[in-house]
Design a protein around this motif. Structure first.
Motif, mmCIF file in Angstrom:
data_model
loop_
_atom_site.group_PDB
_atom_site.id
_atom_site.type_symbol
_atom_site.label_atom_id
_atom_site.label_comp_id
_atom_site.label_asym_id
_atom_site.label_seq_id
_atom_site.Cartn_x
_atom_site.Cartn_y
_atom_site.Cartn_z
ATOM 1 N N TRP A 163 -10.887 -8.191 -7.554
ATOM 2 C CA TRP A 163 -9.950 -7.238 -8.147
ATOM 3 C C TRP A 163 -9.097 -6.557 -7.081
ATOM 4 N N LEU A 164 -9.713 -6.217 -5.944
ATOM 5 C CA LEU A 164 -8.950 -5.575 -4.871
ATOM 6 C C LEU A 164 -7.806 -6.456 -4.389
ATOM 7 N N TRP A 165 -8.081 -7.754 -4.168
ATOM 8 C CA TRP A 165 -7.030 -8.624 -3.655
ATOM 9 C C TRP A 165 -5.948 -8.885 -4.702
ATOM 10 N N CYS A 166 -6.312 -8.918 -5.976
ATOM 11 C CA CYS A 166 -5.289 -9.018 -7.026
ATOM 12 C C CYS A 166 -4.353 -7.822 -6.970
ATOM 13 N N LEU A 167 -4.916 -6.633 -6.835
ATOM 14 C CA LEU A 167 -4.098 -5.427 -6.760
ATOM 15 C C LEU A 167 -3.286 -5.384 -5.472
ATOM 16 N N VAL A 168 -3.862 -5.868 -4.374
ATOM 17 C CA VAL A 168 -3.136 -5.912 -3.103
ATOM 18 C C VAL A 168 -1.849 -6.713 -3.245
ATOM 19 N N PHE A 169 -1.956 -7.903 -3.806
ATOM 20 C CA PHE A 169 -0.776 -8.764 -3.876
ATOM 21 C C PHE A 169 0.230 -8.277 -4.917
ATOM 22 N N LEU A 170 -0.239 -7.665 -5.989
ATOM 23 C CA LEU A 170 0.702 -7.037 -6.913
ATOM 24 C C LEU A 170 1.449 -5.905 -6.209
ATOM 25 N N GLY A 171 0.722 -5.103 -5.431
ATOM 26 C CA GLY A 171 1.359 -4.006 -4.721
ATOM 27 C C GLY A 171 2.324 -4.481 -3.655
#
Length: 383
Positions: free
Chosen positions: A291-299
């Motif tokens: 989940w963290l890396w999904c949010l990282v790339f969206l950000g």
């Protein structure tokens, strides 16, 4: 229709990574089990780490973006006809790819192992008359997307009625992360998964639904992520390092148990109790890492990819057809070069460039044939 160019760019980059990922699998030891063929010179631990790292967030992020994109595409429509059009958009290339395109790599691999029943036409007839799950190949993603769209269609309009306050964005994203992690903790001990099956079916459904929520409130949520992308990245690095260390320790103690811990099903296979503390901790860290890396790339996309270019107007429509086409080309190409006495980086680069080039060339050729391009997920040229 409103679009976000940052998400369009991210989608293009993710599918470009997908090609590299599928090529890379042919150069690591698990490639023989997954593809039935592997290069004679393997890439080593760094390539294994690349595959494992990208696998941990690439598909979840694709489902998340697909949920966001589905919200954009369907937010102003209702009824059966738009739903039928959405399903056809996914299922026509899925079925064409399964029963026509994928037979090429099926026959190539069967010929390499001596299992092909004579001619290509005889093999194709058997492929059509006696279907097996393996024939779906990479297209399971489209079948899952179709099912998720059908399941969530009645609930789309509920999202527009909910308006989270700016201060609630962390709670919304946290709820998504906790829900996804709980699904894996509860289901993964009993249901192994490789390609969207087992525990992953419910997990990806939750992530796809989370994309709906993000899409409905994209301005607020993506702006919040853009400001905090690097903090999230730092947390992701720590989580991924912890995940790799735990998995390496388990594999060192028992390779079969380590594989079960990574893929799921350790309780049903008798390797450990369902809620063994170490396995639960690994699963929770793995879920949070994803989940963290999904949010990282969206950000990062919201922060740095807010620009339009002619290249995006070409690459955006090409993504779906290239996705449909690339996997048979990858496996046929891998089978052709696997035994060549060349260094593996040379073959890796050759295969990757060939897959990109041939996929795009075929797409451009088929696009000129009018509506035939719909079979591979494309859109016909406007004359």
């Amino acid at each position: 229709m409103e679009r976000r160019v940052d998400l369009d760019w991210l989608r293009v980059l993710l599918f470009a990574l997908l090609v590299l990922h599928h090529v890379a699998v042919g150069f690591i030891d698990i490639g023989a089990d997954i593809y039935g063929v592997v290069n004679n010179d393997l890439g080593g631990p760094l390539l294994n780490l690349f595959v494992y790292f990208s696998q941990s967030w690439r598909l979840p992020l694709l489902f998340l973006i697909s949920g966001i994109g589905t919200w954009f595409a369907t937010r102003h429509v209702a009824g059966i006809r738009p739903l039928a059009a959405r399903v056809a958009r996914l299922m026509v290339p899925a079925l064409f790819g399964t029963f026509v395109l994928n037979v090429t790599y099926g026959y190539t691999l069967a010929s390499a192992t001596g299992d092909a029943p004579g001619s290509f036409l005889a093999f194709w007839a058997a492929w059509l008359l006696d279907p097996e799950p393996r024939q779906v190949g990479h297209l399971w993603f489209l079948y899952n997307l179709t099912l998720y769209t059908l399941i969530l269609w009645p609930f789309r309009f509920l999202l527009d009625r909910w308006q989270p306050a700016p201060s609630s964005v962390p709670r919304v994203l946290g709820t998504m992360a906790v829900g996804a992690t709980l699904i894996t903790v509860v289901l993964k001990p009993y249901l192994s998964a490789i390609a969207g099956d087992g525990y992953q079916f419910a997990w990806y459904l939750w992530i796809f639904a989370s994309g709906y929520v993000i899409g409905a409130h994209h301005h607020r949520i993506l702006a919040w992520l853009a400001k905090r992308a690097y903090w999230l990245m730092a947390a992701g690095v720590v989580c991924f390092a912890a995940e790799v260390v735990m998995l390496a320790m388990e594999i060192d103690a028992s390779p079969a148990s380590g594989l079960a811990m990574a893929q799921g099903g350790w309780a049903s296979d008798g390797f450990a109790p369902a809620f063994h503390p170490g396995h639960v901790l690994f699963t929770a860290i793995s879920g949070i890492n994803t989940w963290l890396w999904c949010l990282v790339f969206l950000g990062l996309a919201a922060r740095y990819l807010q620009f339009d270019r002619p290249a995006l107007r070409f690459l955006g429509p090409a993504v779906f057809p290239v996705y449909v086409l690339h996997f048979p080309i990858t496996l046929v190409g891998l089978a052709l070069i696997a035994e060549l006495a060349w260094p593996w980086p040379v073959k890796f680069l050759l295969l990757a460039v060939s897959v990109y080039g041939l996929s795009i060339a075929i797409y451009l050729g088929v696009r000129r044939m009018g509506r035939v391009v719909y079979l591979i997920g494309g859109k016909a040229l406007r004359m």
